[in-house]
Design an enzyme around this catalytic site. Structure first.
Site, mmCIF file in Angstrom:
data_model
loop_
_atom_site.group_PDB
_atom_site.id
_atom_site.type_symbol
_atom_site.label_atom_id
_atom_site.label_comp_id
_atom_site.label_asym_id
_atom_site.label_seq_id
_atom_site.Cartn_x
_atom_site.Cartn_y
_atom_site.Cartn_z
ATOM 1 N N ALA A 32 0.861 -1.186 0.000
ATOM 2 C CA ALA A 32 0.000 0.000 0.000
ATOM 3 C C ALA A 32 0.898 1.237 0.000
ATOM 4 C CB ALA A 32 -0.957 0.000 1.188
ATOM 5 N N HIS A 37 7.436 5.689 1.028
ATOM 6 C CA HIS A 37 8.119 4.491 0.536
ATOM 7 C C HIS A 37 8.942 4.808 -0.713
ATOM 8 C CE1 HIS A 37 4.507 2.496 2.529
ATOM 9 N NE2 HIS A 37 5.525 1.918 3.140
ATOM 10 N N SER A 185 0.964 7.264 5.682
ATOM 11 C CA SER A 185 0.876 5.911 6.223
ATOM 12 C C SER A 185 -0.076 5.106 5.363
ATOM 13 C CB SER A 185 0.362 5.946 7.670
ATOM 14 O OG SER A 185 0.037 4.648 8.129
#
Length: 290
Positions: A32, A37, A185
């Site tokens: 996700a 990231h 997040s």
């Protein structure tokens, strides 16, 4: 970008890379993916010849079965993001591949895990250390990349690297935030609209605590001010808000000169558990603060 699903395939791939003298970077994730990231992937691509991104929702680090079940899983969308960011190999193992038999080894990180996340999620860091050590063994990276939103996790992994002698460099990057301050997040996807609108108040609470500290307030006073601010929002249920030494993670009472401090919190926001932190460095300290 290659996609590998088995431990044997990843191990063979990375062994060939090592023999060829290539530099390997690893970005462990649970998928996700978001900009936080991708920042890590791009940094790894600049420093390494080969970038391995793992996507594995690790069941052993979840205390709540519903949290594990509801954790977002978007493998195709993630793969579409990774290739342009510089990922060379995507490792997508199954639970059975990562855990062909139940792990019985138990890690004990002492005082590092007896506070904050460790205190509120017993066994969580044992699960983290187990899966990360497996990934390190399989991929044998020269560098491993982590985000600082999980500040305590980075500290735990750093301790594990030192204690077990992994031959790699741990690289961490600051938290990436949305325009309104909410820490990025994977769990943000699960926030109801009203809770999402309120969620940036978590970061505002951290900033309030930091401001109090830099003005010379005690840790207890700064905590109380931030907790009271959070308490004004009915969508929030605060689990903890701790002010600690940034390295040992042990609570502090006053901010002493030369000390790096982290303010960490966890809260339920509209039924979704979120964590965040803010780091204060010595140069931010108020002159004459006690």
């Amino acid at each position: 970008m290659e996609i590998l699903h088995t431990a044997a395939a990843l191990q063979a791939y990375t062994e060939n890379c090592r023999r060829a003298g290539l530099r390997l970077g690893l970005v462990p994730t649970m998928g996700a993916l978001h900009e936080g990231h991708l920042q890590l992937v791009r940094a790894a691509a600049q420093a390494c010849d080969v970038v391995i991104v793992s996507i594995f929702v690790n069941p052993t680090q979840f205390n709540n079965a519903d949290d594990f079940r509801l954790y977002p899983r978007l493998p195709q969308a993630d793969a579409d993001l990774l290739a342009p960011a510089g990922c060379t190999v995507l490792f997508l193992p199954s639970v059975e591949e990562m855990y062909p038999h139940a792990a019985v080894l138990r890690f004990d990180f002492g005082a590092l895990e007896r506070v904050m996340e460790g205190a509120h999620r017993p066994g969580h860091f044992n699960g983290v250390a187990t899966v990360v050590s497996k990934l390190f063994h399989l991929s044998r990276p020269h560098q491993a990349y982590f985000g600082q939103k999980d500040w305590q996790q980075v500290a735990i992994v750093r301790q594990m690297v030192m204690d077990l002698g992994f031959d790699l460099e741990l690289v961490s990057f600051p938290t990436v935030r949305e325009a309104d301050g909410l820490a990025m997040s994977s769990r943000n996807r699960r926030l109801p609209a009203e809770a999402r609108a309120a969620a940036p108040r978590l970061y505002a609470a951290l900033q309030l605590a930091a401001e109090q500290l830099t003005r010379g307030a005690s840790a207890a006073a700064a905590q109380a001010a931030a907790a009271a601010y959070i308490g004004q929002e009915p969508a929030f249920s605060l689990e903890y808000l701790e002010i600690a030494d940034a390295h040992t993670l042990q609570p502090i009472h006053v901010w002493v000169p030369g000390q790096a401090v982290v303010v960490c919190l966890a809260a339920q926001v509209g039924g979704v558990r979120l964590i965040d932190n803010i780091v204060l460095l010595p140069e931010q300290q108020a002159v004459g603060a006690a």
